[in-house]
Design a protein around this motif. Structure first.
Motif, PDB file in Angstrom:
ATOM      1  N   VAL A 223       0.847  -1.198   0.000  1.00 27.51           N
ATOM      2  CA  VAL A 223       0.000   0.000   0.000  1.00 27.51           C
ATOM      3  C   VAL A 223       0.881   1.245   0.000  1.00 27.51           C
ATOM      4  O   VAL A 223       1.961   1.256   0.598  1.00 27.51           O
ATOM      5  N   TRP A 224       0.428   2.260  -0.717  1.00 26.83           N
ATOM      6  CA  TRP A 224       1.116   3.553  -0.701  1.00 26.83           C
ATOM      7  C   TRP A 224       0.149   4.625  -0.196  1.00 26.83           C
ATOM      8  O   TRP A 224      -1.036   4.609  -0.498  1.00 26.83           O
ATOM      9  N   TYR A 225       0.677   5.520   0.627  1.00 30.32           N
ATOM     10  CA  TYR A 225      -0.096   6.638   1.183  1.00 30.32           C
ATOM     11  C   TYR A 225       0.603   7.941   0.819  1.00 30.32           C
ATOM     12  O   TYR A 225       1.829   8.041   0.931  1.00 30.32           O
ATOM     13  N   HIS A 226      -0.188   8.927   0.431  1.00 32.28           N
ATOM     14  CA  HIS A 226       0.354  10.283   0.240  1.00 32.28           C
ATOM     15  C   HIS A 226      -0.570  11.274   0.949  1.00 32.28           C
ATOM     16  O   HIS A 226      -1.766  11.328   0.657  1.00 32.28           O
ATOM     17  N   VAL A 227      -0.006  12.043   1.868  1.00 28.56           N
ATOM     18  CA  VAL A 227      -0.794  12.989   2.659  1.00 28.56           C
ATOM     19  C   VAL A 227      -0.897  14.310   1.905  1.00 28.56           C
ATOM     20  O   VAL A 227       0.112  14.982   1.664  1.00 28.56           O
ATOM     21  N   LEU A 228      -2.124  14.678   1.522  1.00 31.34           N
ATOM     22  CA  LEU A 228      -2.366  15.969   0.880  1.00 31.34           C
ATOM     23  C   LEU A 228      -2.468  17.072   1.919  1.00 31.34           C
ATOM     24  O   LEU A 228      -1.877  18.142   1.767  1.00 31.34           O
ATOM     25  N   SER A 279       2.586  16.192   2.294  1.00 34.02           N
ATOM     26  CA  SER A 279       3.385  16.100   1.067  1.00 34.02           C
ATOM     27  C   SER A 279       4.386  14.950   1.089  1.00 34.02           C
ATOM     28  O   SER A 279       5.188  14.823   0.159  1.00 34.02           O
ATOM     29  N   GLN A 280       4.357  14.096   2.097  1.00 33.10           N
ATOM     30  CA  GLN A 280       5.219  12.930   2.135  1.00 33.10           C
ATOM     31  C   GLN A 280       4.452  11.681   1.702  1.00 33.10           C
ATOM     32  O   GLN A 280       3.225  11.642   1.767  1.00 33.10           O
ATOM     33  N   THR A 281       5.207  10.649   1.288  1.00 31.89           N
ATOM     34  CA  THR A 281       4.619   9.404   0.799  1.00 31.89           C
ATOM     35  C   THR A 281       5.222   8.231   1.546  1.00 31.89           C
ATOM     36  O   THR A 281       6.438   8.196   1.765  1.00 31.89           O
ATOM     37  N   LEU A 282       4.370   7.287   1.924  1.00 29.28           N
ATOM     38  CA  LEU A 282       4.823   6.095   2.651  1.00 29.28           C
ATOM     39  C   LEU A 282       4.428   4.853   1.860  1.00 29.28           C
ATOM     40  O   LEU A 282       3.289   4.723   1.411  1.00 29.28           O
ATOM     41  N   VAL A 300      -6.031  12.090   2.438  1.00 27.76           N
ATOM     42  CA  VAL A 300      -4.950  11.220   1.990  1.00 27.76           C
ATOM     43  C   VAL A 300      -5.369  10.514   0.702  1.00 27.76           C
ATOM     44  O   VAL A 300      -6.527  10.106   0.554  1.00 27.76           O
ATOM     45  N   ILE A 301      -4.413  10.372  -0.221  1.00 26.27           N
ATOM     46  CA  ILE A 301      -4.591   9.576  -1.425  1.00 26.27           C
ATOM     47  C   ILE A 301      -3.709   8.341  -1.298  1.00 26.27           C
ATOM     48  O   ILE A 301      -2.548   8.430  -0.876  1.00 26.27           O
TER      49      ILE A 301
END
Length: 535
Positions: A223-228, A279-282, A300-301
């Motif tokens: 899974v990938w998470y990106h915080v808007l 603006s970071q991605t996990l 979050v996307i």
């Protein structure tokens, strides 16, 4: 923090459990917040996103089984996200009446009948925002004092984490990271004419105080998470065999909701905490057990995907879901069908020599699972996939295809990752030899073996009879020989004398230098040209 200190904290905190429950939406949040960063060696931090690619993961530059935190911009990893996106923007793009699944964090229950419009009103409710601000002001005080404050009411906390927007207008302005799109089996192996599993793009809207208890993402997906906007806190537990066994036992306990999972682990070195900022991605790999806390309103996307770099762990998690009887509603849709299509996709990659060493090491796990599932197939999507494969490969059973995969793996283990010469089919190119007229019936056949093998699409049928006009070719010189097509197959005339025109042509005339010249061209339109060709 060691196990003793954690247990001591639990003993000292039993007195104020009731007060903490009042201060937080879930009883486990105080324990979650008390966990410090126990282990940092299991997190890969990427400051230059351009270095993160599918090739880098497959060749070992980055470990695909260890979480990755990208602090660089989303554009650096080939990702597209709209700037300054809000929950209201999402509702306007998808539709205010679009139904969503909302979870009451306090009771961990799903609320029915909610729409995106309702969610926007809840997010923008002034009374809720005031209560949230009061709680955030209280964060400067110690946790003990905050939990003792009963004068500040706790706002209702709702979480929405299952809005898949692949087939909505929002998908036109969002693109997942490039390494995800390069590895994702859905993009690579799933037939275009069949509806894809909807797992690739999610929009998560969480208010301050949301908490999702420990879980493993369905089907063993990464899974990938990106915080808007906002912030997310993760506690991650590595998916060793022992840790997954403890997790499975915890899932089956009747008092599961009352137990904080990290308390059951004797070795806390496998547990770590990660803070994901705006603006970071996990990237969380397959099988990692994790819980999530949201300290402030967040948008979050993210997305889930299966890939070929950790197939064994993915299948292990699927087996865990079967043993613990996870409802089909919460499992990966069309899982078995996707793996069956992926097996055939890998067969072509193996024949072309277009595969990574890591994938070759993982493919036996997939092959063994497909052999077992194909014998007891009852899922309609799986049956449909098997029928498609049999028709496309002109076989009566998928076992023949699975045997071919096994043979290719054995060949690569013996010869290395090189194309299979048996399937590296040559191409025939017809050329007019130099010095000969274009009206001549002689052609030069040139054999080219530079092209890689590619299977024919399902709609293209194999030739069931041999070409009669090739029977006269010499087997000794067939790579470069003179060939004259037979009259019965001439496309210019059906008479016994091929390439002979029945229409009268204007005779060429010769000038004083003895050079033949044709007559003056006549202006004809396209209809006349067509009628001439038909005659």
């Amino acid at each position: 923090m060691n196990n003793n200190s954690l247990s001591q904290h639990g003993a000292n905190s039993n007195v104020s459990d009731t007060e903490k429950t009042k201060a937080f939406a879930n009883r486990h949040i105080p324990r979650f917040l008390d966990l410090s960063v126990i282990s940092t060696h299991s997190l890969q931090v990427v400051e230059n996103g351009a270095t993160l690619s599918a090739s880098a993961l497959a060749t070992g530059k980055y470990d695909p089984t260890i979480p990755i935190l990208v602090t660089d911009t989303p554009q650096s990893i080939g990702m597209t996200v709209p700037p300054n996106l809000t929950i209201r923007d999402v509702a306007e793009m998808i539709g205010n009446s679009y139904p969503v699944s909302v979870i009451d964090v306090k009771h961990q229950e799903e609320l029915e009948g909610w729409t995106l419009g309702d969610l926007v009103e809840y997010f923008e409710d002034e009374e809720r925002l005031v209560l949230v601000r009061q709680q955030q002001i209280g964060t400067t005080r110690s946790r003990r004092k905050r939990t003792q404050r009963s004068s500040v009411a706790t706002p209702k906390v709702l979480n929405q984490i299952s809005l898949e927007f692949r087939h909505t207008p929002l998908a036109t302005v969002v693109k997942s990271p490039q390494f995800v799109r390069s590895l994702d089996w859905i993009d690579a192996a799933w037939p275009e004419e069949i509806g894809k599993p909807q797992t690739q793009y999610y929009c998560l809207t969480s208010t301050a105080g949301c908490y999702t208890d420990f879980h493993v993402d369905f089907g063993g997906t990464s899974v990938w998470y990106h915080v808007l906007t906002g912030e997310k806190h993760f506690v991650l537990i590595s998916p060793t065999t022992e840790n997954l066994k403890i997790y499975e036992d915890w899932l089956c306990r009747p008092d599961q909701s009352e137990l904080f999972l990290p308390d059951l682990y004797p070795d806390l070195n496998d547990i770590q905490k990660v803070v994901l900022q705006q603006s970071q991605t996990l990237f969380i790999p397959s099988g990692w057990i994790h819980a999530v806390y949201t300290p402030q309103d967040s948008l979050v996307i993210g997305g889930n995907f299966l890939h070929g770099l950790d197939i064994g762990k993915q299948i292990d998690v699927n087996s865990l879901e079967v043993r613990t009887k996870v409802p089909q509603k919460f499992r990966f849709p069309k899982y078995l069908a996707l793996l069956m299509y992926t097996g055939v996709w890998y067969l072509n990659k193996l024949r072309n020599g277009d595969v990574y060493k890591r994938e070759c090491r993982e493919l036996p796990y997939l092959l063994d699972a497909l052999v077992m599932w194909s014998r007891v197939a009852s899922d309609p999507h799986m049956v449909k996939a098997m029928d498609d494969i049999k028709e496309a490969n002109n076989v009566s059973s998928v076992e023949k295809v699975l045997q071919d995969i096994r043979k290719e793996l054995d060949r690569i283990e013996r010869d290395g990752i090189v194309p299979n010469s048996t399937f590296n089919r040559p191409k025939l190119r017809l050329k007019v030899p130099s010095g000969k007229s274009s009206n001549s019936a002689s052609f030069r056949i040139k054999l080219s073996v530079s092209s890689k093998f590619s299977t024919l699409p399902p709609m293209v049928k194999k030739r069931r009879r041999s070409r009669e006009d090739l029977d006269g070719m010499s087997t000794k010189d067939e790579a470069d020989d003179e060939w004259k097509p037979s009259g019965s197959h001439s496309v210019l005339s059906k008479s016994s004398t091929p390439f002979t025109s029945t229409t009268k042509t204007r005779a060429p005339y010769t000038n004083t230098q003895g050079i033949a010249r044709t007559g003056k061209k006549r202006n004809i339109n396209s209809r006349q040209r067509l009628m001439k060709r038909l005659r």
